[in-house]
Motif scaffolding. Sequence first.
Motif, PDB file in Angstrom:
ATOM      1  N   ALA A 196      -1.422   7.441  -2.199  1.00  0.00           N
ATOM      2  CA  ALA A 196      -0.525   6.312  -2.457  1.00  0.00           C
ATOM      3  C   ALA A 196      -1.298   5.034  -2.747  1.00  0.00           C
ATOM      4  CB  ALA A 196       0.420   6.096  -1.274  1.00  0.00           C
ATOM      5  N   ILE A 197      -2.465   4.888  -2.099  1.00  0.00           N
ATOM      6  CA  ILE A 197      -3.327   3.735  -2.365  1.00  0.00           C
ATOM      7  C   ILE A 197      -4.739   4.242  -2.643  1.00  0.00           C
ATOM      8  CG2 ILE A 197      -1.976   2.157  -0.934  1.00  0.00           C
ATOM      9  CD1 ILE A 197      -4.046   2.465   1.252  1.00  0.00           C
ATOM     10  N   PRO A 198      -5.564   3.448  -3.331  1.00  0.00           N
ATOM     11  CA  PRO A 198      -6.935   3.890  -3.616  1.00  0.00           C
ATOM     12  C   PRO A 198      -7.725   4.095  -2.327  1.00  0.00           C
ATOM     13  CG  PRO A 198      -6.345   1.965  -4.933  1.00  0.00           C
ATOM     14  CD  PRO A 198      -5.266   2.131  -3.920  1.00  0.00           C
ATOM     15  N   LEU A 208      -0.628 -14.880   0.972  1.00  0.00           N
ATOM     16  CA  LEU A 208      -0.616 -14.036  -0.225  1.00  0.00           C
ATOM     17  C   LEU A 208       0.787 -13.487  -0.490  1.00  0.00           C
ATOM     18  CD1 LEU A 208      -2.396 -12.670  -2.431  1.00  0.00           C
ATOM     19  CD2 LEU A 208      -2.674 -10.752  -0.832  1.00  0.00           C
ATOM     20  N   ARG A 209       1.456 -13.004   0.557  1.00  0.00           N
ATOM     21  CA  ARG A 209       2.827 -12.494   0.403  1.00  0.00           C
ATOM     22  C   ARG A 209       3.754 -13.589  -0.106  1.00  0.00           C
ATOM     23  NH1 ARG A 209       5.987 -11.418   3.945  1.00  0.00           N
ATOM     24  NH2 ARG A 209       7.072  -9.571   3.168  1.00  0.00           N
ATOM     25  N   ILE A 212      -5.632  -3.593  -5.663  1.00  0.00           N
ATOM     26  CA  ILE A 212      -4.549  -2.622  -5.886  1.00  0.00           C
ATOM     27  C   ILE A 212      -3.983  -2.142  -4.554  1.00  0.00           C
ATOM     28  CG2 ILE A 212      -4.032  -0.311  -6.760  1.00  0.00           C
ATOM     29  CD1 ILE A 212      -6.186  -0.824  -8.919  1.00  0.00           C
ATOM     30  N   ALA A 213      -4.870  -1.879  -3.588  1.00  0.00           N
ATOM     31  CA  ALA A 213      -4.418  -1.423  -2.273  1.00  0.00           C
ATOM     32  C   ALA A 213      -3.541  -2.475  -1.602  1.00  0.00           C
ATOM     33  CB  ALA A 213      -5.614  -1.083  -1.389  1.00  0.00           C
ATOM     34  N   LEU A 214      -3.969  -3.727  -1.635  1.00  0.00           N
ATOM     35  CA  LEU A 214      -3.177  -4.800  -1.013  1.00  0.00           C
ATOM     36  C   LEU A 214      -1.844  -4.972  -1.724  1.00  0.00           C
ATOM     37  CD1 LEU A 214      -5.884  -7.535  -0.319  1.00  0.00           C
ATOM     38  CD2 LEU A 214      -4.722  -6.064   1.342  1.00  0.00           C
ATOM     39  N   SER A 215      -1.866  -4.901  -3.046  1.00  0.00           N
ATOM     40  CA  SER A 215      -0.627  -5.036  -3.809  1.00  0.00           C
ATOM     41  C   SER A 215       0.371  -3.952  -3.421  1.00  0.00           C
ATOM     42  CB  SER A 215      -0.927  -4.965  -5.305  1.00  0.00           C
ATOM     43  OG  SER A 215       0.261  -5.050  -6.066  1.00  0.00           O
ATOM     44  N   ILE A 253       1.358  -6.725  -8.197  1.00  0.00           N
ATOM     45  CA  ILE A 253       0.437  -7.512  -9.018  1.00  0.00           C
ATOM     46  C   ILE A 253       0.231  -6.792 -10.347  1.00  0.00           C
ATOM     47  CG2 ILE A 253      -1.937  -8.354  -9.196  1.00  0.00           C
ATOM     48  CD1 ILE A 253      -1.931  -8.696  -6.163  1.00  0.00           C
ATOM     49  N   LEU A 254       0.274  -7.520 -11.428  1.00  0.00           N
ATOM     50  CA  LEU A 254       0.121  -6.921 -12.745  1.00  0.00           C
ATOM     51  C   LEU A 254      -1.260  -6.279 -12.878  1.00  0.00           C
ATOM     52  CD1 LEU A 254       1.646  -9.706 -15.045  1.00  0.00           C
ATOM     53  CD2 LEU A 254       2.726  -7.565 -14.299  1.00  0.00           C
ATOM     54  N   ALA A 255      -1.298  -5.109 -13.502  1.00  0.00           N
ATOM     55  CA  ALA A 255      -2.557  -4.399 -13.682  1.00  0.00           C
ATOM     56  C   ALA A 255      -3.557  -5.250 -14.467  1.00  0.00           C
ATOM     57  CB  ALA A 255      -2.311  -3.073 -14.393  1.00  0.00           C
ATOM     58  N   SER A 256      -3.054  -6.038 -15.400  1.00  0.00           N
ATOM     59  CA  SER A 256      -3.939  -6.878 -16.216  1.00  0.00           C
ATOM     60  C   SER A 256      -4.559  -8.017 -15.406  1.00  0.00           C
ATOM     61  CB  SER A 256      -3.160  -7.454 -17.402  1.00  0.00           C
ATOM     62  OG  SER A 256      -2.035  -8.207 -16.956  1.00  0.00           O
TER      63      SER A 256
END
Length: 283
Positions: free
Chosen positions: A124-126, A206-207, A249-252, A259-262
Motif C-alpha cells: 500500500a505504501i513504498p 502538513l495535513r 509518497i508514503a506520507l501522502s 499529493i500530485l505525482a508531479s
Amino acid sequence: MSKSIRNQLATGVAAAALAVGIFAAAPLVTDLAASQAWAQGQGQGGRGGPAESRGQGAAGGGSAVGGAPAGRGHGQPTTTGAPEGRGGDRGQRGPSADSDGTPHRGQPLPGERGGRPVWAGDGAIPVVELGRLNVARAPARVLEARYAELLANWATIGVTSMTLGGVTYTVAELYSLPAAQFAALLAAYYDQITRIDSPLENLGLLRTLYLNPSNMLPGVTPASTNDLAAIAIASASDKTIPVTNETVIALSTILGLNILASDVPTIAAAAELVRQAIVAGHG
C-alpha cells in the motif's frame, strides 16, 4: 386390582411423565410472545433444538437477525421475543431502533479494510524507512489535537522575532519563505532560530496545508504549497534519514493528502535540502 384399573393408572402415569419431560425440555418464558418465538424455533429448526438437529427448517437463517450462527442452522428467522435490536441466543446482533449507525467494536471504520487503515496492506505504501515520520500512522485526531495546541500557542510563537544576517524575521515570516531560503538560514543561524521541531506538530501542519488550508497558522503565507510541505516534512523527519520521493509518497498515502505525482520530486528535493541544513546547523 382389576386389569382395567391398572391400565388406566399406567396411562395416567405415562401422560404425567410426558408432561414433565416436555416442561423440563422447554426454556422458561415469561410472556406469550417469547413462548411463541420458542415454539416457532422448535418447529422450524430455529434456536432451542439440539445442535445436530438444527438446519431442518424451511428458510436459511444463518446470517439473518435472530437466526442461528452461519453454518449451524437454516431455520426460519425470527426476532419475536428477543431483546430489541438483537437476534436469538447465538444469532448475529443487528442495530437497535435508536442506533446511530456507528460501527460496533470489531467492525471496520469507513476508509478502512477489516479494521485496518487502507494503507496497512502489503504494497500500500513504498518500502521506506520513516524514522520519526512513523508518527504519521497515529489516528488523525492525535495530529489534529497537536496542531490545535500549536495553533493556540502561535499567538506568542508566531510573532517571536529574530535577526539573521542583518534581517529581522518573525517565526511566521520564516515559515513563509521558500524552502531553499529557509534551509540557508538554518544552516547559517541554527542556534538563533525559533522553529517547530515536534514531528506531530509538523505533520499536523502538513495535513492542514493540504486538507484545511483556511486553518493555516496566522501570519504564515506559504511561498508555495510545495515549499511549506518540504519545510514541514524535513522538520518532522530524522536528521540521519534522507527524505526521498518514496518518503513523500508514503506520507501522502498515510495522511490521505493526495499529493500530485508531479510535485513529489520537487517536495522531496526541497525537504532533503532543509534536512541537510538542520544536520549542518545542529552539528
